[in-house]
Design a protein around this motif. Structure first.
Motif, PDB file in Angstrom:
ATOM      1  N   GLU A 114     -79.801  56.548 -35.887  1.00  0.00           N
ATOM      2  CA  GLU A 114     -80.517  57.793 -35.604  1.00  0.00           C
ATOM      3  C   GLU A 114     -80.128  58.846 -36.625  1.00  0.00           C
ATOM      4  N   VAL A 115     -80.936  59.896 -36.729  1.00  0.00           N
ATOM      5  CA  VAL A 115     -80.549  61.065 -37.500  1.00  0.00           C
ATOM      6  C   VAL A 115     -79.385  61.719 -36.778  1.00  0.00           C
ATOM      7  N   PHE A 116     -78.412  62.181 -37.551  1.00  0.00           N
ATOM      8  CA  PHE A 116     -77.207  62.784 -36.983  1.00  0.00           C
ATOM      9  C   PHE A 116     -77.093  64.223 -37.453  1.00  0.00           C
ATOM     10  N   MET A 117     -77.158  65.169 -36.559  1.00  0.00           N
ATOM     11  CA  MET A 117     -77.007  66.598 -36.834  1.00  0.00           C
ATOM     12  C   MET A 117     -78.027  67.143 -37.833  1.00  0.00           C
ATOM     13  N   GLY A 118     -79.254  66.636 -37.806  1.00  0.00           N
ATOM     14  CA  GLY A 118     -80.333  67.226 -38.596  1.00  0.00           C
ATOM     15  C   GLY A 118     -80.251  66.929 -40.077  1.00  0.00           C
ATOM     16  N   GLY A 119     -80.816  67.812 -40.873  1.00  0.00           N
ATOM     17  CA  GLY A 119     -80.843  67.628 -42.317  1.00  0.00           C
ATOM     18  C   GLY A 119     -81.057  68.952 -43.003  1.00  0.00           C
ATOM     19  N   GLY A 120     -80.935  68.952 -44.306  1.00  0.00           N
ATOM     20  CA  GLY A 120     -81.122  70.168 -45.079  1.00  0.00           C
ATOM     21  C   GLY A 120     -82.141  69.966 -46.169  1.00  0.00           C
ATOM     22  N   GLN A 121     -82.912  70.994 -46.438  1.00  0.00           N
ATOM     23  CA  GLN A 121     -83.884  70.956 -47.525  1.00  0.00           C
ATOM     24  C   GLN A 121     -83.238  71.544 -48.773  1.00  0.00           C
ATOM     25  N   PHE A 122     -83.588  70.978 -49.926  1.00  0.00           N
ATOM     26  CA  PHE A 122     -83.131  71.559 -51.175  1.00  0.00           C
ATOM     27  C   PHE A 122     -84.100  71.189 -52.280  1.00  0.00           C
ATOM     28  N   SER A 123     -83.956  71.846 -53.414  1.00  0.00           N
ATOM     29  CA  SER A 123     -84.842  71.607 -54.546  1.00  0.00           C
ATOM     30  C   SER A 123     -84.003  71.125 -55.720  1.00  0.00           C
ATOM     31  N   ASP A 124     -84.546  70.140 -56.449  1.00  0.00           N
ATOM     32  CA  ASP A 124     -83.887  69.620 -57.637  1.00  0.00           C
ATOM     33  C   ASP A 124     -84.942  69.474 -58.719  1.00  0.00           C
ATOM     34  N   HIS A 125     -84.820  70.251 -59.775  1.00  0.00           N
ATOM     35  CA  HIS A 125     -85.782  70.244 -60.882  1.00  0.00           C
ATOM     36  C   HIS A 125     -87.212  70.476 -60.377  1.00  0.00           C
ATOM     37  N   GLY A 126     -87.370  71.408 -59.438  1.00  0.00           N
ATOM     38  CA  GLY A 126     -88.681  71.789 -58.941  1.00  0.00           C
ATOM     39  C   GLY A 126     -89.276  70.878 -57.878  1.00  0.00           C
ATOM     40  N   ARG A 127     -88.575  69.803 -57.487  1.00  0.00           N
ATOM     41  CA  ARG A 127     -89.065  68.900 -56.433  1.00  0.00           C
ATOM     42  C   ARG A 127     -88.266  69.148 -55.156  1.00  0.00           C
ATOM     43  N   ALA A 128     -88.958  69.055 -54.010  1.00  0.00           N
ATOM     44  CA  ALA A 128     -88.313  69.284 -52.714  1.00  0.00           C
ATOM     45  C   ALA A 128     -87.773  67.970 -52.147  1.00  0.00           C
ATOM     46  N   PHE A 129     -86.579  68.037 -51.575  1.00  0.00           N
ATOM     47  CA  PHE A 129     -85.916  66.877 -50.999  1.00  0.00           C
ATOM     48  C   PHE A 129     -85.298  67.232 -49.659  1.00  0.00           C
ATOM     49  N   TRP A 130     -85.067  66.186 -48.857  1.00  0.00           N
ATOM     50  CA  TRP A 130     -84.277  66.287 -47.634  1.00  0.00           C
ATOM     51  C   TRP A 130     -82.938  65.612 -47.875  1.00  0.00           C
ATOM     52  N   ALA A 131     -81.862  66.247 -47.464  1.00  0.00           N
ATOM     53  CA  ALA A 131     -80.537  65.633 -47.413  1.00  0.00           C
ATOM     54  C   ALA A 131     -80.290  65.361 -45.926  1.00  0.00           C
ATOM     55  N   VAL A 132     -80.160  64.097 -45.572  1.00  0.00           N
ATOM     56  CA  VAL A 132     -80.116  63.691 -44.164  1.00  0.00           C
ATOM     57  C   VAL A 132     -78.840  62.908 -43.886  1.00  0.00           C
ATOM     58  N   THR A 133     -78.260  63.112 -42.699  1.00  0.00           N
ATOM     59  CA  THR A 133     -77.161  62.259 -42.249  1.00  0.00           C
ATOM     60  C   THR A 133     -77.680  61.364 -41.137  1.00  0.00           C
ATOM     61  N   LEU A 134     -77.287  60.101 -41.184  1.00  0.00           N
ATOM     62  CA  LEU A 134     -77.635  59.111 -40.170  1.00  0.00           C
ATOM     63  C   LEU A 134     -76.358  58.655 -39.490  1.00  0.00           C
ATOM     64  N   ILE A 135     -76.462  58.255 -38.221  1.00  0.00           N
ATOM     65  CA  ILE A 135     -75.336  57.629 -37.540  1.00  0.00           C
ATOM     66  C   ILE A 135     -75.774  56.230 -37.117  1.00  0.00           C
ATOM     67  N   ALA A 136     -74.991  55.247 -37.538  1.00  0.00           N
ATOM     68  CA  ALA A 136     -75.229  53.857 -37.155  1.00  0.00           C
ATOM     69  C   ALA A 136     -74.200  53.494 -36.100  1.00  0.00           C
ATOM     70  N   THR A 137     -74.659  52.914 -35.010  1.00  0.00           N
ATOM     71  CA  THR A 137     -73.802  52.557 -33.897  1.00  0.00           C
ATOM     72  C   THR A 137     -73.800  51.041 -33.743  1.00  0.00           C
ATOM     73  N   GLY A 138     -72.669  50.419 -34.029  1.00  0.00           N
ATOM     74  CA  GLY A 138     -72.536  48.985 -33.863  1.00  0.00           C
ATOM     75  C   GLY A 138     -73.246  48.157 -34.913  1.00  0.00           C
ATOM     76  N   GLU A 139     -73.605  48.757 -36.043  1.00  0.00           N
ATOM     77  CA  GLU A 139     -74.236  48.036 -37.144  1.00  0.00           C
ATOM     78  C   GLU A 139     -74.027  48.846 -38.415  1.00  0.00           C
ATOM     79  N   SER A 140     -74.413  48.283 -39.549  1.00  0.00           N
ATOM     80  CA  SER A 140     -74.283  49.019 -40.807  1.00  0.00           C
ATOM     81  C   SER A 140     -75.651  49.154 -41.470  1.00  0.00           C
ATOM     82  N   VAL A 141     -75.840  50.266 -42.180  1.00  0.00           N
ATOM     83  CA  VAL A 141     -77.103  50.557 -42.839  1.00  0.00           C
ATOM     84  C   VAL A 141     -77.019  50.123 -44.297  1.00  0.00           C
TER      85      VAL A 141
END
Length: 152
Positions: free
Chosen positions: A57-84
């Motif tokens: 699942e997504v863990f504690m939301g995410g943040g928007q940021f810009s890199d060289h004029g393009r928009a991105f999401w920085a997201v944290t995920l939490i994996a429970t009992g498995e690996s991503v």
């Protein structure tokens, strides 16, 4: 205060962050804080304990940021009992970084970071290792609760 005085430096691709992450000594919460600022966000132990096993699942939301004029999401995920392994959208793989691991109620919980473009359209799939086998499942990012929706 971090349990045992231990914390991890959370890194993202494309220069977002860094942040710190730790588990509190008194309550067992998992907290994050931006290195550059005083803001701290914590997830209660009770909310972490109720996550699906196995699951991602997504863990504690995410943040928007810009890199060289393009928009991105920085997201944290939490994996429970498995690996991503990675996230997939329109045949593109987006790598994840393992940032922090702990055991809660005897189940491994791992926090991952990922950076995704904000302008893709489609469905995100998370590719995981579960029981020694690879599996892919749809992942609801729900970033529309924070800002413009993240779509693949």
């Amino acid at each position: 205060m971090p349990a045992g005085g231990k914390f991890s430096l959370v890194e993202y691709d494309r220069g977002y962050g860094p942040e710190l992450i730790w588990r509190t000594e008194k309550t067992g919460e998992i907290c994050t804080a931006a290195v550059a600022g005083p803001s701290t966000t914590c997830a209660a132990l009770a909310s972490i304990s109720t996550k699906h096993v196995p699951g991602v699942e997504v863990f504690m939301g995410g943040g928007q940021f810009s890199d060289h004029g393009r928009a991105f999401w920085a997201v944290t995920l939490i994996a429970t009992g498995e690996s991503v392994d990675h996230l997939v959208c329109q045949g593109r793989d987006f790598p994840v970084r393992a940032a922090y691991s702990t055991s809660i109620d005897g189940v491994a919980r791992t926090i991952y970071t990922i950076v995704i473009p904000q302008d893709l359209q489609g469905q995100y799939l998370v590719v995981v290792q579960r029981g020694g086998h690879q599996a892919a499942e749809r992942l609801e990012l729900n970033m529309d609760q924070v800002g413009a929706p993240a779509q693949c």
